[in-house]
Scaffold this active site. Sequence first.
Site, short mmCIF file in Angstrom:
data_model
loop_
_atom_site.label_atom_id
_atom_site.label_comp_id
_atom_site.label_asym_id
_atom_site.label_seq_id
_atom_site.Cartn_x
_atom_site.Cartn_y
_atom_site.Cartn_z
N HIS A 173 44.31 39.43 42.24
CA HIS A 173 43.21 38.68 41.63
C HIS A 173 43.75 37.44 40.95
O HIS A 173 44.76 37.49 40.23
CB HIS A 173 42.48 39.55 40.60
CG HIS A 173 41.45 38.80 39.80
ND1 HIS A 173 41.52 38.66 38.43
CD2 HIS A 173 40.33 38.15 40.18
CE1 HIS A 173 40.49 37.95 37.99
NE2 HIS A 173 39.75 37.64 39.04
N SER A 174 43.10 36.30 41.18
CA SER A 174 43.36 35.06 40.46
C SER A 174 44.84 34.70 40.50
O SER A 174 45.42 34.54 41.57
CB SER A 174 42.83 35.20 39.04
OG SER A 174 42.71 33.95 38.40
N GLN A 175 45.49 34.58 39.33
CA GLN A 175 46.91 34.26 39.27
C GLN A 175 47.74 35.24 40.10
O GLN A 175 48.78 34.87 40.65
CB GLN A 175 47.38 34.28 37.82
CG GLN A 175 48.83 33.87 37.61
CD GLN A 175 49.26 34.03 36.17
OE1 GLN A 175 49.26 35.14 35.64
NE2 GLN A 175 49.61 32.94 35.53
#
Length: 408
Positions: free
Chosen positions: A239-241
């Site tokens: 997720h994301s980073q």
Amino acid sequence: MTSLSSRPVVRLITTIFVLSSTLLAACGQRGNEEVSQAEPEEATHSPAMPSDAIPTFSTDSIARKGFFYVGGEYVGDPPIMGGQMYVDVWQPHEITQPYPVLIFHGNGQTGVDWQQTPDGRAGWAYYLIEQGYVVYMVDYPARGRSTYIPERFADGVHGGLGIRTAEQLETIWTNVEEKGNFPLNDNHTQWPGEGKPGDPIFDNFIKTQVQFAGESTRLARLAAMELLDEIGPVVLLTHSQGGGVGFGVADGRPGQVKGLITVEPGGPQIGRVSTADVAYTGGAANSWGPVNYPLTYDPPVDDPSELITYLEAEAGQAGEVPCYLQEEPARQLINMKEIPVLSISADGTYHRVFDACIPKWLNQAGVKTDFVRLEDVGISGNGHMMMLELNSDDIIEFIHKWIQENVS
């Protein structure tokens, strides 16, 4: 010495317990259920039980759980341990999936994102347990339950710290319909509660936010590759980073990654973007394509300036930026070519402005990547923290089905 678990009587009791737990799990009991009628009546009303203000959920489907650390080395003088990564492991009663799922969190987050939502429901990790996956969840080095080393102890080996404010969380994640400044903010309807300070659900959420250090993700890639040497092959869920961590791990341990799911991975590729203006703002970002550190290209790339790029004439949809792509013939990400990738984007997220770009880059570089706008599969109203939102089970169910159809 003979262990207790090997004694016949204890083994019989253990077998009966496991069979009983399996039958309960088969009933599909999830979330904040009442105590099973099989338990003694007095246990239901015990004053020792958590109050209604303390959210709990049934864990009938978990057979075993534990934690451990990977990575790390002695640093400083006198020496201390730094760079180690905390790992939770959950095991179901019956392992029916061929590969475990290893989950990487986003910036300022930890592994608790996958375990329970801020309104008290069972998280994505527990759904995966119910489907028969072994699940691993990490806290990156220098974050959460993994030690951060301040400068005075070892010359700042983990870099400077940041942490998000309540205003920032509202603006980009929880109260975007009111405070967001990006094209799709009015679509965001799935956050549980009001999404602002004073609301108990928001207050629970902000208490999970932690510091993030400059070296955290680099150290996470190193520790995660060591982890895959121990537990691989795996399916990566990021997720994301965590998307940037996952791309590096897949590139560094291609034989140990059977599939990669990226939930709104950090981006975009190549240029910086203003999500409010839906425009590039100049400055370098992710100069190696999907990430800002070296990946394995063919022909080889010694410096990102060797990736000759152009900007598309127009975006794929309104509210999205056009993407940077390579001039043909495009250099290939050869270590990832055999790894199927799913990249998903919600219809109430600031990330949508650039979410189509990394999948385009990956496909051009020879990495088979499915890019899915969630509204196209009937899932709407979500923001960037979709794993915590009201319809979170619908999203992880979609991810599970994709794994079943694409990972072998």
